[in-house]
Write an enzyme that holds these catalytic residues in place. Structure first.
Site, short mmCIF file in Angstrom:
data_model
loop_
_atom_site.label_atom_id
_atom_site.label_comp_id
_atom_site.label_asym_id
_atom_site.label_seq_id
_atom_site.Cartn_x
_atom_site.Cartn_y
_atom_site.Cartn_z
N GLU A 150 41.21 52.15 15.73
CA GLU A 150 42.81 52.32 15.70
C GLU A 150 43.62 52.09 14.89
O GLU A 150 44.79 52.02 14.97
CB GLU A 150 42.51 51.07 16.99
CG GLU A 150 41.91 50.70 18.09
CD GLU A 150 42.51 52.30 19.12
OE1 GLU A 150 43.24 52.18 19.57
OE2 GLU A 150 41.72 52.33 19.75
N SER A 166 24.58 14.68 67.36
CA SER A 166 24.10 14.17 67.03
C SER A 166 24.17 13.60 66.05
O SER A 166 23.08 12.23 65.91
CB SER A 166 22.58 14.05 68.21
OG SER A 166 23.04 14.85 68.86
#
Lengths: 790, 176
Positions: free
Chosen positions: A205, A485
């Site tokens: 780069e 239940s």
């Protein structure tokens, strides 16, 4: 004293100005005057321009400094699961250990020489661990020898044979909490950047990074020439400093003005800060990939995202791949475009070899390596969305959103990825099978599951839906549905807390009744089988989940009493005390049900469910702990009786179907739940070490066609089979005695009497009248005296 | 006269011998058979130290906490926690015990340790609850239960619940 000279000076200054003006007019000539006027204008213009430019540069300088010297990034909080504890005797299978090592990014090798590597020979593992900073200190890097036998750790020592009582592997990272702009990153310091990565980055780069002053005119020319020659954009002319400026300060628009700003700011940045500082900032800022909406920034996170290991452990090939990604993370995405990524990586390696940074042989060797990218993705919010949701909600009680998303906090949670994986699989698999077997429309069934540690109340797993990795509606927390239940144990517990009136063998009337509510409306409950069962002992009524006897019992106890008990056991949601509540008209989320049943499993002690253990700040300093607390909510004796009854539910009652999934030696307690029209199917239960709740139903609240037993129980059983929990061995409290009772007469009996069964009773509450069998073996006087004194 | 005296003495002697014969054990009819093997001396209680009186009737002996057999891992954590406590790092000691509880969540001794640490930190109500939790898991470990009840008593007294403290002490006294 000080005022006098000032007063004197002012008039002098004014007179001086007045004196100059006529003199200037006096010296000017007509031709030269025009020239000079232009010159003066030019100078003035130049001066003004310089002034404006200067001010602008100062402004840019201020911008550069403010951001660079302030807090540069919002660092998201990182969230960890529970660390795996290794010690002799720990329950652990080879499969589980391998999964954990893979999750942590450890490499399987022939001889572990580097940290985070392991080898296996049969049931023997040699592991080199990484060091890791926990709340209570650092767990140092270790080289261990571990042997497994029969699902347990049979031996643990240092590899050189030295004794080792226990150690923690690192806590696996399970996600991060990043801000709304979706930038995620893991900060790395400049000294943590591997030299090879830096070399490769500069080689590709910005070759003259250490020489230029932020902008490199020669580099631009070279790039221009290279691009012209190639006929395409193959090389960029921007320095790393410019790239940093572009990402850090500016927008992505491509205009000349922005380019100019970029260049000036790059020069300023270079002038003000050292090369290492700039490089360090670049390494953290650079955009390197996308994970859904999450943007992967910086090499630290990218290493984790692509390779599931820290930056310091990357080999040359992997470092080169990261550098390759800088040019176009999407275009060179190694998961979507592996060929392209590989080509670019090999180009990076070639460049390094050409510049002499590595040898040709090293380049060839690295180029022969595969890309090494893991398939584990989406650790941000992706992998455990339901659990992360719970963590966020609990954190929001104590932290502001911006602190969570920017302060780099480290959050240690209770998630057990192994349990979580099995819960997800069991739910996904079973729902499909349930649809198939029950001929239900495909893809309509939904479900959720919660697994909690029975004593410590830590949430081990949370599944929010059938597609567990999909961050949608979190049913474990937000599907607030009638619990059917599942409420019954609370009603029975209320009764058992009054031993003078109710014991496990007290006969209840299971016959029809109609209750008029406060609004005058009549409510006529029915049993699931539409039958009346007459007189049934209390334990059978619960085991078979009879509605009529439960309603009678609940009405006798009082609705307020049942509602109070729910509150005592940690249900903070307002409970409306209406008769239908006794059969589960009350709506709760699966997590709330888990809280309720944890109270039973914990022997009547309430511990608030916890998903977080500790929070550390970015520097590893302890911030907050979420400690283990308990409060005795219900007497242990009554809960013991209830738990014995809940074991009966599984062994002989509505939960009997679990025997298809679990070994017969494994003792379990639990309860099924079904709501009107088979809309909700529930199962909640616990083993020796885990409490789990499963809900199955449909999001549109239409009938799912499943009872608790035919739906949720199946998922629960399958899930527990995979997790292999401990058997439930209940400890009888001091105040409980076991007495043999004849089931028909409910009379005290003797061991060996026909049909007699032992039942636990709170002392003093067992039947006093003896059956003829129990008296047979004793002298009349002994029996008389015992009856007299009992 | 002398003869009468002698006769009465004789008859008295006979009567005494007769009475002794009736009350005493029957005479052995055969010689005892020697038991083979070494004879084991009966356990001898250590003599009380001079000046130390043992009054068992009124004060039962102190039940020492039986040293529980912990796994190596839990033992290491208990030792570490104790070290932290000695260094006044009570938060650290609590964290270590909580870690041990994750390994053995039904180990009543660990709940008891946690209760003591919380008591030391001044969190008396929580300490009492933790001690109660320890009791629920202690099964037949009477020494541990007694220690828990004494801790509960102390915790209750420190928050002004004198009656509750007395109840707890009474419970502790029954555990011998």
């Amino acid at each position: 004293m000080a005022r006098t000279p000032t007063k004197k000076r002012r008039p002098a200054a004014r007179s001086g100005t007045r004196a100059k003006k006529p003199r200037r007019r006096g010296v000017s000539r007509p031709r030269g005057r025009v020239k000079r006027r232009w010159l003066a204008r030019l100078i003035a213009f130049g001066f003004l321009f310089s002034l404006v430019a200067g001010v602008y540069v100062l402004y840019l300088d201020h911008t550069v400094r403010t951001k660079f010297e302030g807090k540069r990034w919002a660092v998201p909080a990182r969230v960890y699961g529970r660390p795996l504890e290794l010690y002799a005797g720990a329950r652990l299978t080879g499969e589980q250990l391998q999964a954990e090592l893979r999750r942590l990014g450890y490499r399987k090798v022939a001889h572990p020489r580097q940290p985070a590597s392991w080898s296996q020979s049969g049931s023997r593992f040699l592991i080199r661990t990484r060091n890791f900073q926990f709340w209570d200190g650092a767990e140092p890097e270790q080289y261990i020898d571990l042997r497994l036998d029969g699902g347990r750790v049979a031996h643990l020592s240092q590899a050189d044979g030295a004794e080792l009582a226990l150690l923690r592997l690192e806590a696996p990272e399970i996600g991060s909490i990043y801000p709304a702009h979706n930038e995620d990153r893991v900060l790395v310091r400049r000294d943590q950047l591997p030299p090879g990565l830096v070399t490769a980055l500069l080689a590709v780069e910005d070759r003259t990074f250490h020489e230029h002053h932020g902008v490199d005119p020669r580099g631009i020319a070279r790039a221009l020439w290279a691009n012209l020659r190639a006929g395409a954009l193959v090389q960029g002319g921007s320095t790393l400093t410019q790239q940093l400026i572009k990402n850090f300060y500016l927008t992505r628009e491509r205009t000349l003005w922005r380019k100019l700003n970029e260049a000036v700011m790059a020069l300023l940045l270079d002038a003000r800060y050292g090369k290492d500082e700039i490089l360090g900032a670049y390494a953290n800022e650079i955009y390197l990939g996308q994970d859904g909406s999450r943007a992967i920034h910086g090499f630290g996170l990218a290493s984790d995202f692509y390779f599931n290991r820290p930056l310091g452990e990357l080999d040359l090939a992997r470092q080169a791949l990261l550098v390759a990604l800088v040019r176009g993370p999407s275009y060179y995405d190694p998961r979507r475009n592996p060929k392209r990524a590989r080509k670019r990586r090999d180009l990076v390696l070639r460049l390094l070899a050409e510049q002499g940074a590595i040898s040709q042989a090293e380049a060839r060797h690295a180029a022969a390596q595969p890309l090494g990218v893991t398939d584990q993705r989406g650790r941000g919010r992706g992998n455990f969305p339901a659990f992360m949701d719970l963590v966020r909600r609990q954190l929001h009680r104590d932290y502001r959103e911006e602190d969570l998303t920017s302060e780099g906090l480290r959050i240690f949670t209770t998630l057990d990825p192994w349990v979580q994986a099995h819960a997800e699989e069991a739910l996904g698999d079973r729902l499909g099978k349930l649809e198939k077997w029950n001929k239900l429309p495909a893809g309509k069934l939904e479900g959720s599951a919660v697994v909690v540690d029975a004593q410590g109340a830590e949430v081990l797993a949370l599944v929010g839906g059938r597609k567990a990795r999909f961050a949608g509606f979190n049913r474990a927390l937000d599907a607030v549905r009638p619990i059917g239940s599942l409420i019954k144990p609370v009603v029975y517990l209320a009764a058992l807390m009054e031993p003078a009136r109710y014991t496990l063998v007290t006969p209840l009337e299971d016959t029809g009744l109609t209750i008029r509510g406060g609004d005058g409306k009549a409510w006529t409950p029915r049993n699931y089988d539409r039958k009346e069962h007459g007189q049934v002992p209390l334990h059978r009524a619960l085991a078979n989940s009879y509605n009529l006897s439960t309603v009678r019992l609940g009405m006798d106890m009082g609705l307020g009493r049942v509602a109070d008990l729910l509150r005592e056991l940690g249900i903070s949601r307002p409970v409306e005390p209406v008769p239908a509540m006794l059969l589960g008209a009350l709506s709760l989320s699966p997590l709330e049900v888990a809280q309720l049943y944890q109270g039973f499993a914990g022997g009547g002690f309430y511990s608030p469910l916890r998903a977080i253990r500790e929070v550390l700040d970015a520097e590893g300093r302890p911030l907050q702990r979420y400690p283990l607390t308990v409060r005795q909510a219900v007497p242990g004796e009554a809960v013991y009786l209830l738990n014995r009854n809940l074991q009966e539910v599984v062994s002989e009652g509505t939960g009997k179907g679990l025997d298809r999934f679990l070994p017969s030696a494994l003792k379990v307690a639990g309860k099924t739940g079904t709501t009107d029209g088979l809309r909700d199917s529930w199962f909640a239960g616990f083993t020796g070490d885990k409490v789990a709740v499963v809900w199955v139903g449909r999001d549109d609240n239409r009938p799912a066609g499943l009872t608790g037993g035919t739906g949720a129980l199946q998922v629960w059983g399958d899930m527990m089979r995979r997790i292999a929990p401990l058997s439930l061995e209940l400890i009888s409290p001091e105040g409980v005695e076991t007495v043999w009772v004849e089931p028909h007469s409910m009379m005290r009996s003797g061991e060996g009497c026909e049909g007699a069964r032992p039942f636990p009773f709170i002392k003093g509450s067992a039947p006093r009248i003896h059956s003829s069998c129990s008296r047979g073996g004793e002298s009349g006087l002994g029996g008389f005296l015992r009856d007299l004194f009992q | 006269m002398k003869m009468n005296k002698l006769r009465s003495m004789f008859w008295s002697l006979c009567a005494v011998l007769l009475l002794q014969g009736c009350i005493g054990a029957p005479a052995r009819t055969s010689a005892p058979v020697r038991q083979p093997g070494p004879t084991v001396p009966p356990p001898v209680e250590p003599a009380a130290a001079p000046g130390e009186a043992r009054v068992r009737v009124y004060e039962p002996p102190q039940v020492a906490l039986a040293a529980p057999l912990h796994s190596k891992a839990v033992q290491a954590l208990l030792e570490r926690s104790e070290q932290q406590r000695l260094e006044s790092d009570l938060d650290g000691a609590v964290t270590t015990i909580e870690r041990a509880l994750r390994l053995e969540s039904r180990n009543a001794h660990l709940w008891n340790r946690l209760a003591h640490l919380r008591y030391e930190q001044g969190r008396r109500t929580l300490a009492a609850e933790l001690a109660a939790k320890s009791n629920a898991l202690a099964a037949r470990d009477l020494g541990l239960k007694r220690d828990n009840w004494l801790l509960i008593a102390a915790a209750r007294r420190s928050v002004g619940d004198a009656r509750g403290a007395r109840d707890a002490e009474r419970k502790a006294r029954t555990l011998y």
